[in-house]
Design an enzyme around this catalytic site. Structure first.
Site, short mmCIF file in Angstrom:
data_model
loop_
_atom_site.label_atom_id
_atom_site.label_comp_id
_atom_site.label_asym_id
_atom_site.label_seq_id
_atom_site.Cartn_x
_atom_site.Cartn_y
_atom_site.Cartn_z
N GLU A 100 6.86 15.55 37.21
CA GLU A 100 6.02 14.47 37.78
C GLU A 100 6.67 13.10 37.74
OE1 GLU A 100 1.94 14.54 36.54
OE2 GLU A 100 1.61 16.53 37.36
N GLU A 105 2.14 23.75 38.03
CA GLU A 105 0.88 23.44 37.33
C GLU A 105 -0.27 23.48 38.33
OE1 GLU A 105 0.70 19.86 34.89
OE2 GLU A 105 2.80 20.14 34.32
#
Ligand code: BGP
Length: 483
Positions: free
Chosen positions: A176, A382
């Protein structure tokens, strides 16, 4: 219907490699600082996560799920669920306590043990090199804002490939990176002391991370031929609040800033034009040295890993540029980027107990969009539901809400795969309960319940949630039986 629609869904195995991550659902994810504990022992140096002030009401990171001591038991449970893949991250400051130089052999051995334990059960390790936990020693010197950070990351990458490259075939560079740039304050990675132009600082750091990632991808291909590597941004399609043309422009703006900047760079080695314009307007064009763009154009990911929790929705924004600090704060908390976009709560979506929008159709829309832009195999690194799970007297956790969430999302990946998107796999968050980025351990995501509260460590015993048995069946049937 259109060709491909309604066919029996299939997960495609990219290039049909032998020994590749087997396509289909079949894994789950964790990150080092959220699951391991032992954060300042066994030779580990502090990371930025260990020096931050944890949010009020949430636990420190010294125990987490105690994975550092219980990894064998936990991986055995993952094997019982039938995992084909386990995504975990390596704590940089566990192997290099000061971020560079001195190696902590005990840390190297720990990840050797984790990897070997996975392989014992034929679970493919999918290793994230960097998940929000820059060594504090490097942060104190200025972290990613210094040019040296690029070489420091490459040194770390080299250490990992040297030690684990014989067994780890799938790597993720930076978790991220887009969230580090956009909401580093929430993640606890953002130090804005004395900074006058936040964009300049953040996008310079971002440039260094992009370059570090490119160099690490190139190095893996040189050092470990056949090994695969990709980025792991959080990608969510951004919707326009209405069909007003200006709202569509706002959605394009935020899509570029939130999503495409990161993947355009990783895949094509070029700065997204809309973002470039945005940076120019904010006097935030990063310093780019001669050769940087060539390196980024040459380095190629083998696949795209991405995290998906929900979509975003925005509307056009005409707010004046904030002048005072308090105006800036107000705009930030309202999700306003003046003249660029403004966050809009989507009235069509349900929300989790923690207020996160739930959007399985948006998952498919996101996959479609990514595939049409990049045409690379994708793995979901995820996706999941955070909730206040309750352990019953007889050791059960009835998390039907989580099953429903996961079922609806897997249905949509199957449809996307059927439409042609190459999906390598699905690793929801999280394999086991762990500490959330800012909402403590009572916000649980795992298939495996960890018996502790926010501050009372209890016995840390593991319990199989209802979702554990459900996911086992999903894996066994390669996603066919989602009931
Ligand atoms: C992602 C992070 C994870 C994880 C997850 C859930 O952004 O990569 O580290 O924590 O989100 O978020 P949270 O813990 O805030 O509920």
């Amino acid at each position: 219907g259109a060709p491909g629609w309604g066919r029996r869904s299939k997960w495609r195995c990219p290039q049909g490699r032998r020994g590749a991550v087997r396509p289909g659902p079949g894994g789950a994810s964790t990150s080092a600082y959220q699951v391991e504990g032992a954060n300042l022992s066994h030779g580990k140096g502090p990371s930025v996560q260990d020096i931050k002030t944890v949010p009020a009401g949430t636990s420190e990171l010294d125990v987490c799920a105690d994975f550092y001591h219980r990894y064998a038991e936990d991986i055995a449970l993952m094997a019982e669920m039938g995992f084909k893949t386990f995504r975990f991250s390596i704590a940089w400051s566990r192997v290099l306590p000061e971020g560079t130089g001195r190696v902590n052999q005990e840390g190297i051995d720990f990840y050797n043990n984790v990897i070997n334990e996975c392989l014992k059960y034929r679970i493919e390790p999918l290793v994230t090199m960097f998940h929000f936990d820059l060594p504090a020693a490097l942060e104190k010197k200025g972290g990613w804002s210094r040019r040296e950070s690029v070489d420091e990351f490459v040194e770390f990458a080299k250490l990992l490939y040297t030690n684990y490259g014989d067994r780890v075939k799938y790597w993720l560079t930076i978790n991220e990176q887009n969230m580090l740039t956009l909401v580093g304050d929430v993640i606890g990675t953002c130090n804005m002391e004395g900074v006058t132009n936040k964009y300049k600082k953040l996008y310079q750091e971002n440039h260094h991370m992009l370059l570090a990632q490119a160099k690490a991808m190139k190095l893996l291909h040189e050092m470990c031929p056949g090994a695969k590597i990709g980025p792991a941004p959080n990608i969510s399609l951004v919707y326009p609040a209405t069909c007003k043309p200006k709202d569509v422009l706002a959605a394009q703006n935020f899509n570029a800033i939130r999503n495409w900047l990161y993947l355009d760079m990783a895949v094509y080695g070029r700065y997204n034009d809309l973002v470039w314009k945005f940076l120019e307007e904010h006097d935030a064009i990063p310093v780019i040295e001669a050769g940087d763009m060539d390196i980024m154009a040459q380095a190629k990911p083998d696949f795209i890993g991405f995290n998906y929790y929900n979509t975003a929705t925005v509307e056009w924004d005409d707010s004046p540029v904030a002048v005072t600090d308090s105006e800036k704060k107000d705009q930030q908390s309202a999700g306003i980027e003046p003249g660029v976009y403004k966050a809009y709560p989507n009235p069509n979506l349900l929300r989790t107990e923690f207020g996160w929008e739930i959007d399985p159709d948006g998952f498919r829309a996101t996959i479609r969009e990514m595939y049409s832009r990049y045409h690379l195999p994708m793995i979901v690194t995820e996706n999941g539901l955070g909730a206040y799970d309750k352990l019953t007297e007889d050791g059960k956790v009835h998390d039907d809400y989580r099953i429903e969430y996961l079922r609806k999302h897997i249905e949509q990946i199957k449809l996307a795969a059927d439409e042609g998107a190459e999906m390598m796999g699905y690793c929801p968050w999280s394999a086991i309960d762990l500490v959330s980025t800012h909402e403590g351990i009572t916000k649980r995501y795992g298939f495996i319940y960890v018996n502790r509260d926010e501050f009372d460590m209890k016995d840390l015993a593991r319990y199989r949630k209802d979702s554990f048995y459900w996911y086992k069946k999903v894996i066994e049937t390669n996603g066919e039986d989602l009931s």
